[in-house]
Design a protein around this motif. Structure first.
Motif, mmCIF file in Angstrom:
data_model
loop_
_atom_site.group_PDB
_atom_site.id
_atom_site.type_symbol
_atom_site.label_atom_id
_atom_site.label_comp_id
_atom_site.label_asym_id
_atom_site.label_seq_id
_atom_site.Cartn_x
_atom_site.Cartn_y
_atom_site.Cartn_z
ATOM 1 N N LEU A 45 37.028 47.802 43.283
ATOM 2 C CA LEU A 45 37.374 46.660 42.440
ATOM 3 C C LEU A 45 38.682 46.023 42.906
ATOM 4 O O LEU A 45 38.796 44.803 42.998
ATOM 5 C CB LEU A 45 37.471 47.137 40.998
ATOM 6 C CG LEU A 45 37.560 46.079 39.913
ATOM 7 C CD1 LEU A 45 36.896 46.581 38.646
ATOM 8 C CD2 LEU A 45 39.014 45.747 39.626
ATOM 9 N N THR A 49 38.434 42.169 44.329
ATOM 10 C CA THR A 49 38.723 41.184 43.287
ATOM 11 C C THR A 49 39.217 39.839 43.824
ATOM 12 O O THR A 49 38.804 38.793 43.318
ATOM 13 C CB THR A 49 39.719 41.768 42.271
ATOM 14 O OG1 THR A 49 39.052 42.781 41.514
ATOM 15 C CG2 THR A 49 40.230 40.702 41.323
ATOM 16 N N SER A 52 36.154 38.080 44.758
ATOM 17 C CA SER A 52 35.268 37.793 43.634
ATOM 18 C C SER A 52 35.757 36.588 42.838
ATOM 19 O O SER A 52 34.958 35.805 42.325
ATOM 20 C CB SER A 52 35.156 39.020 42.723
ATOM 21 O OG SER A 52 36.384 39.283 42.070
ATOM 22 N N ALA A 105 33.954 44.138 39.860
ATOM 23 C CA ALA A 105 34.799 43.198 40.591
ATOM 24 C C ALA A 105 34.261 41.782 40.488
ATOM 25 O O ALA A 105 35.019 40.816 40.353
ATOM 26 C CB ALA A 105 34.925 43.620 42.053
ATOM 27 N N PRO A 109 34.968 38.142 36.502
ATOM 28 C CA PRO A 109 35.436 36.785 36.792
ATOM 29 C C PRO A 109 34.354 35.731 36.631
ATOM 30 O O PRO A 109 34.619 34.631 36.134
ATOM 31 C CB PRO A 109 35.903 36.882 38.251
ATOM 32 C CG PRO A 109 36.259 38.314 38.431
ATOM 33 C CD PRO A 109 35.279 39.079 37.593
ATOM 34 N N SER A 331 39.892 36.381 37.950
ATOM 35 C CA SER A 331 39.745 37.559 38.807
ATOM 36 C C SER A 331 41.024 38.390 38.783
ATOM 37 O O SER A 331 40.973 39.624 38.769
ATOM 38 C CB SER A 331 39.399 37.149 40.242
ATOM 39 O OG SER A 331 40.517 36.600 40.918
ATOM 40 N N HIS A 334 41.031 40.116 35.442
ATOM 41 C CA HIS A 334 40.094 41.232 35.387
ATOM 42 C C HIS A 334 40.534 42.368 36.297
ATOM 43 O O HIS A 334 40.217 43.537 36.025
ATOM 44 C CB HIS A 334 38.686 40.758 35.742
ATOM 45 C CG HIS A 334 37.973 40.140 34.589
ATOM 46 N ND1 HIS A 334 37.241 40.864 33.689
ATOM 47 C CD2 HIS A 334 37.921 38.845 34.164
ATOM 48 C CE1 HIS A 334 36.741 40.064 32.763
ATOM 49 N NE2 HIS A 334 37.144 38.829 33.031
ATOM 50 N N LEU A 335 41.249 42.043 37.359
ATOM 51 C CA LEU A 335 41.796 43.109 38.195
ATOM 52 C C LEU A 335 42.787 43.934 37.389
ATOM 53 O O LEU A 335 42.772 45.174 37.437
ATOM 54 C CB LEU A 335 42.480 42.529 39.431
ATOM 55 C CG LEU A 335 43.220 43.550 40.319
ATOM 56 C CD1 LEU A 335 42.249 44.594 40.843
ATOM 57 C CD2 LEU A 335 43.931 42.836 41.464
ATOM 58 N N SER A 338 40.913 46.036 34.839
ATOM 59 C CA SER A 338 40.278 47.190 35.459
ATOM 60 C C SER A 338 41.319 48.176 35.975
ATOM 61 O O SER A 338 41.094 49.386 35.964
ATOM 62 C CB SER A 338 39.363 46.741 36.595
ATOM 63 O OG SER A 338 38.301 45.975 36.084
#
Length: 399
Positions: A45, A49, A52, A105, A109, A331, A334-335, A338
């Motif tokens: 991920l 990312t 992504s 990953a 997004p 992204s 979300h990185l 995560s």
């Protein structure tokens, strides 16, 4: 999709811990295997990312999300077969964890960047609350499905998850055409990725909101240790594991429902800081508890406080980001999510391996409270932000 995801992840964690304990590992050693599951999801991920986010800005976001759902379908089918034939093993679980890291990953997004294109800007905070409710409902019912179905037949949760992924794939296909944004700035893909990261760093509101969640949840990631508490501390087994996983989601979905009808209008920044502090206190309570009712109550508050923070953070990030950068900024967001979840799983599992699970959870809750104190100083804008209103240069953005 979330139903299938969380049903699978609960059972993957349980099988990993149970296989390790059955194989003769100590509680601390088996907790280390849970840490490895988190690490194996986070590494792909983390590496993918940036790409992504660019993909979410350049490709059809619906089709990109559908592709990730089919990867989850394949993972569920493999795990169902291996469990049914009693061939499941730690290497297989570790390998599927890598695949799910790749999925996360690209999935987050694409879906986050799609949401603001589907509703008018004025009701985006309400739409985010409703979207979060669907996610939290999946987090409530998914672990329940996973835990109780596993008690009936170990392969059943994976079988049901594959069917849910098919439904999710078809549901995304019902969304009509959404115009792709015109990317402003450099044309080179690498430069476009750098532009997205540069925007996050430059915008102190976005940077402060994202990193607050990153460090608080990374440090206070108690969810990875639920199998330890269910099997060896609270002694409640698979059904109890499902209840532990459901408790924070119930708190979160009730909070999301409240904000879908009564959107927050004032003092959004201070409220976010307070929510994260409450999250830390509730995590400490869970870590020290040896009573199942108290543990469930503490986790309910953990979920409610987390949802409060997520609702504010997502609204601020989406409304303070131009549409042509939302995929790349999402992204990055979300990185960090995560990193705080899967990376937090690795951190909590590693700390439990070194110090024991109770000390790991309590230390994490203390760390979340310290993070709030530091971020209120490092990012004064979080203390002074009163409303969700975007800056004037973004207010004219036609969503």
């Amino acid at each position: 999709m979330t139903l299938g995801q969380y049903a699978m992840m609960l059972v993957i964690g349980w099988q990993t811990y149970d296989l390790a304990r059955t194989g003769g590992m100590s509680i601390e050693g088996a907790a280390g295997q849970l840490a490895l599951i988190g690490l194996l999801q986070f590494v792909p991920l983390f590496l993918l990312t940036p790409f992504s986010g660019l993909a979410a800005d350049r490709l059809d976001r619906r089709k990109l999300a559908q592709a990730t759902i089919m990867l989850q379908f394949a993972s569920g089918a493999v795990l169902a077969w291996l469990t049914w034939t009693n061939a499941i093993s730690l290497p297989w679980l570790f390998g599927i964890a890598v695949v799910l890291g790749v999925v996360r990953a690209f999935n987050g997004p694409a879906l986050s960047a799609l949401s603001p294109n589907l509703v008018p800007k004025a009701i985006l905070p309400t739409a985010i609350a409703l979207s979060s409710i669907s996610w939290q409902v999946g987090m409530i019912v998914g672990p329940g499905l996973g835990g109780y179905l596993h008690a009936i037949e170990p392969s059943l949760p994976y079988t049901v998850a594959t069917g849910l992924f098919v439904i999710a794939f078809l549901a995304l296909g019902t969304i009509g055409n959404v115009p792709q944004p015109n990317i402003v700035g450099a044309a080179h893909p690498i430069r476009q990725m750098v532009d997205g990261l540069h925007y996050v760093v430059k915008n102190k509101m976005v940077l402060g909101s994202i990193t607050l969640d990153l460090f608080a949840v990374f440090l206070a990631g108690a969810t990875a240790l639920f199998p330890v508490y269910a099997r060896d501390i609270l002694m409640v087994g698979e059904e109890g594991l499902a209840q532990l996983a459901m408790a924070p989601a119930i708190g979160a979905v009730l909070t999301g429902l409240f904000f879908s009808y009564r959107p927050l209008a004032n003092n959004v920044g201070p409220a976010m800081l307070l929510a994260v502090a409450v999250f830390g206190v509730a995590t400490i309570t869970f870590g020290l508890s040896t009573s199942m009712p108290l543990s469930l109550a503490a986790l309910f508050v953990v979920g409610a406080a987390d949802m409060f923070s997520v609702y504010i953070r997502q609204s601020l990030v989406q409304l303070h980001t131009p549409d042509d950068k939302r995929g790349r900024v999402s992204s990055v967001s979300h990185l960090t999510i995560s990193a705080s979840n899967e990376g937090g799983d690795f951190f909590s599992g590693s700390l439990a391996y070194l110090l024991g699970p109770v000390t790991a959870v309590v230390a994490g809750g203390v760390g979340a409270i310290v993070t709030v104190a530091l971020w209120s100083r490092l990012f004064p804008v979080l203390r002074t932000t009163k409303t969700f209103d975007p800056p004037p240069e973004l207010a004219k953005d036609d969503l």
